[in-house]
Design a protein around this motif. Sequence first.
Motif, short mmCIF file in Angstrom:
data_model
loop_
_atom_site.label_atom_id
_atom_site.label_comp_id
_atom_site.label_asym_id
_atom_site.label_seq_id
_atom_site.Cartn_x
_atom_site.Cartn_y
_atom_site.Cartn_z
N GLY A 156 35.02 17.70 6.99
CA GLY A 156 34.51 19.08 7.07
C GLY A 156 34.35 19.50 8.52
N THR A 157 34.16 20.81 8.71
CA THR A 157 34.09 21.35 10.07
C THR A 157 32.83 20.88 10.81
OG1 THR A 157 35.27 23.28 9.23
CG2 THR A 157 34.28 23.49 11.41
N ALA A 158 31.70 20.87 10.12
CA ALA A 158 30.45 20.49 10.80
C ALA A 158 30.53 19.04 11.28
CB ALA A 158 29.26 20.69 9.87
N ALA A 159 30.94 18.14 10.40
CA ALA A 159 30.99 16.72 10.78
C ALA A 159 31.99 16.51 11.91
CB ALA A 159 31.38 15.87 9.57
N THR A 160 33.13 17.20 11.83
CA THR A 160 34.18 16.97 12.83
C THR A 160 33.76 17.49 14.21
OG1 THR A 160 35.81 17.06 11.05
CG2 THR A 160 36.64 17.33 13.29
N LEU A 161 33.12 18.66 14.25
CA LEU A 161 32.67 19.19 15.54
C LEU A 161 31.49 18.40 16.09
CD1 LEU A 161 32.97 23.02 14.89
CD2 LEU A 161 34.27 21.68 16.58
N ASN A 162 30.62 18.00 15.21
CA ASN A 162 29.48 17.19 15.61
C ASN A 162 29.99 15.88 16.25
OD1 ASN A 162 27.50 14.99 15.02
ND2 ASN A 162 26.23 16.71 14.36
N ALA A 199 39.16 10.61 21.03
CA ALA A 199 38.60 10.85 19.69
C ALA A 199 38.02 12.27 19.62
CB ALA A 199 37.53 9.82 19.38
N ALA A 200 37.32 12.65 20.68
CA ALA A 200 36.69 13.99 20.71
C ALA A 200 37.76 15.08 20.69
CB ALA A 200 35.82 14.14 21.96
N GLU A 201 38.81 14.90 21.47
CA GLU A 201 39.83 15.95 21.55
C GLU A 201 40.61 16.08 20.23
OE1 GLU A 201 41.55 14.64 25.29
OE2 GLU A 201 40.77 16.44 26.28
N GLU A 202 40.87 14.95 19.60
CA GLU A 202 41.57 15.02 18.30
C GLU A 202 40.69 15.71 17.25
OE1 GLU A 202 42.96 11.03 17.34
OE2 GLU A 202 43.82 10.93 19.36
N TRP A 261 41.46 19.34 15.20
CA TRP A 261 41.35 19.46 13.74
C TRP A 261 40.45 20.64 13.38
CZ3 TRP A 261 37.88 19.58 9.71
CH2 TRP A 261 38.37 19.30 8.43
N ALA A 262 39.32 20.75 14.12
CA ALA A 262 38.36 21.83 13.82
C ALA A 262 38.96 23.20 14.13
CB ALA A 262 37.07 21.62 14.61
N ILE A 263 39.77 23.27 15.17
CA ILE A 263 40.41 24.56 15.51
C ILE A 263 41.31 25.00 14.35
CG2 ILE A 263 42.15 25.62 17.06
CD1 ILE A 263 39.47 25.31 18.41
N THR A 264 41.96 24.04 13.72
CA THR A 264 42.84 24.42 12.60
C THR A 264 42.11 24.44 11.25
OG1 THR A 264 43.58 22.14 12.56
CG2 THR A 264 45.01 23.70 13.67
N HIS A 265 40.89 23.94 11.22
CA HIS A 265 40.07 23.99 9.98
C HIS A 265 38.70 24.53 10.36
CE1 HIS A 265 43.04 20.72 9.41
NE2 HIS A 265 43.01 21.03 8.14
N TYR A 323 37.56 25.37 27.25
CA TYR A 323 36.40 25.01 26.42
C TYR A 323 35.23 25.95 26.72
CZ TYR A 323 38.75 20.65 25.13
OH TYR A 323 39.63 19.72 24.64
N LEU A 324 35.11 26.30 28.01
CA LEU A 324 34.01 27.17 28.40
C LEU A 324 34.17 28.55 27.74
CD1 LEU A 324 31.56 26.72 30.15
CD2 LEU A 324 32.84 27.56 32.13
N THR A 325 35.40 29.00 27.66
CA THR A 325 35.65 30.29 27.01
C THR A 325 35.26 30.23 25.54
OG1 THR A 325 37.51 30.52 28.51
CG2 THR A 325 37.45 32.04 26.67
N THR A 326 35.67 29.16 24.86
CA THR A 326 35.29 29.03 23.44
C THR A 326 33.77 28.92 23.31
OG1 THR A 326 37.29 27.73 23.20
CG2 THR A 326 35.80 27.77 21.31
N MET A 327 33.19 28.24 24.25
CA MET A 327 31.73 28.12 24.20
C MET A 327 31.09 29.50 24.29
SD MET A 327 28.58 26.97 26.19
CE MET A 327 28.95 28.17 27.33
N ASP A 328 31.56 30.28 25.25
CA ASP A 328 31.03 31.65 25.41
C ASP A 328 31.13 32.46 24.13
OD1 ASP A 328 30.15 31.58 27.95
OD2 ASP A 328 32.05 32.24 28.84
N ASN A 329 32.27 32.30 23.46
CA ASN A 329 32.49 33.08 22.24
C ASN A 329 31.57 32.67 21.10
OD1 ASN A 329 34.49 34.41 23.54
ND2 ASN A 329 36.15 33.10 22.74
N ASN A 330 30.98 31.52 21.21
CA ASN A 330 30.16 31.00 20.10
C ASN A 330 28.69 30.83 20.43
OD1 ASN A 330 32.00 30.19 17.71
ND2 ASN A 330 33.14 29.59 19.55
#
Length: 578
Positions: A292-298, A320-323, A327-331, A372-379
């Motif tokens: 799931g998205t939460a587990a994968t991003l966590n 491991a983190a980048e992979e 996955w989360a970007i596509t799910h 990553y900083l840009t994605t962070m800003d967006n969220n």
Amino acid sequence: MNKNISTSYRKLVVGLALTLGLTACGDGSNGGSAPSGTPVSEGQIEANNIAFYKNQVGYLPAQQKLIVVRTDTPVEYKVRNMNTAETVFTSVTSLPAYWSLADETVSVADVSSITAAGQYRLELTDSDDYTAFNVSLERVEAMHDASIKAFYYNRASLALDPAFAGKWQREAGHPDTYVLNLNDPNQILSSPKGWYDAGDYNKYIVNSGISTYTLMRAYLDFPAFYGERTWNIPESSNSRPDLLDEVSWNLDWMLTMQDTDGGVFHKLTTLNFAPDVMPAAANEQRYVVDKGTAATLNFAGVMATAARVYPDMAGTYLSAAEEAWQWAITHPHIPFVNPENVATGEYGDNEFNDEFAWAAAELYLTTGNQDYLTTMDNNLGPVSTPGWSNSMGLAYLSLLSSEGQSDLSNQRYAALKARFLDYATKLAEQSQSSPFRVAMTRHDFVWGSNGVAMNHAMMLAKAFELSKDKAYLEAMTALIDYVSGKNPTGYSFVTGHGEQTPMFIHHRQSHADDIAEPVPGFLAGGPQNGQQDNCTYSSSLPATSYLDDWCSYSTNEVTINWNAPLVYSVAASLNFNR
Ligand code: G3I
Ligand code: 9MR
């Protein structure tokens, strides 16, 4: 009121008692006190209903020291040093105030001017009521060490050797070398190690992730302290700090939960909660369930952090983190929901902005990659106290800890800091205006309220570190006092530390092991009035609906994500004791 409540509860029956020369005063013991609700018979006047709520473990010499006194008028008191019998000072408690969450009217004795270690007694001038308290670095250090050692006691796949576990020795449980994928009978995994989540024996990525991060945060923020401290675990004799060895135990497990496509399974679990037996006897088949998205991003947030904390493992953790991130970007929106045949902890969450913001922040800090900083800003959303379903605050904690170590602009850093301190100011104000002097409001009394308290404390610790404003430090100290006994239940909630501590936690090992004392160092979940377990409670108020009984899994379970911020906060408190 629970009959075990450790307060000096005194009904002075004017006339009769005086005539007979009876006294009924006390100090944290169970004896000699009339239970709440005892009717006062006709002709008797209830003159005194004093109770003391204090930190039962110890106040640190250089920090604020508050004792809450149940009374509806200010009372005069003196403080005596028990070693010398000398009176140190005399004062009067604050104006009483009513706390509706506990139905208590209390005032506060501020004994902060005492800075010398020792045993003291606060004695009321106009009655025989008193309470004893400690000013002690060692007692607080002992609680810190116990609260981190609790993670060792919850290690899966390991026998606890008496050399390290003492009387809580036990056989190994859950090797987890033959785990099935619930959705794919052909996929067999080996997924050993990790910590049991709580009183149950399952392992959940989301909850385990925030706990692992919080302990790494403690290491990053207090490296000298952890460079020296040791608490007798099997790895204590190696050259690595014990904290890093403990955290590794869980990182090793987390790595095994990543599937070949980068996605991370939500949990490793039996289909139902195990019976109330020791780990070695709980051998139902275990499964990994749904990515799931939460587990994968966590997982991505934790692994990206670990890459900075363990330089020798940086490559493994970062890839491991980048992979996981990919996955989360596509799910980006796959919430976890328990399948019909799975009844164990859900840790369900369907908002992912906080996980995106946090994982992106960690990946940015580890790689320096501006995307990553840009994605962070967006969220990135407003600052809030972290919890298993809300990792927004972790992004702030990490970014604000990176001054001088990242290329974050001064302007951006200052803006983040201002938002963070605004939030902490609200907590400090809540603390100052609360009758019990604690930053706990109605909505904080949820399942695991003591974990909320300790996560607030962690936020306040960071605010103090960033600003050196003592209001934050005092609010943090007041929260540690709160879980250590300065609360309306009268319990110090850390097993084995305090005068009245939980004896019947919802922790399978502690319940099944035939040892009277529960495994030490665990923070009980704490009061909240959801009463989801249908046990019989003597109060239905948010701050007093607590039951020290195995039955009460909604107030008396223990879990790694409540202990981790306890470890952090007590470490901060020891480090700030100057
Ligand atoms: O999501 C709703 C929210 O919309 C509502 O406003 C709020 C009002 O109380 O409730 C929210 O749901 C709560 C949920 O946590 C999310 O915060 C539920 O009432 C509450 O019962 C639920 O409690 C969780 C509990 O499991 C039951 O699922 C705890 O946070 C969580 O710490 C606890 O975790 C368990 C694991 O499942 C199994 N292992 C032990 C662990 C600790 O007890
Ligand atoms: O023991 C379980 C505990 O670890 C969980 O946190 C809790 C909430 O999900 O559930 C406990 O298990 C109870 C189950 O949910 C209902 N039947 C009684 C179980 C406790 O003995």
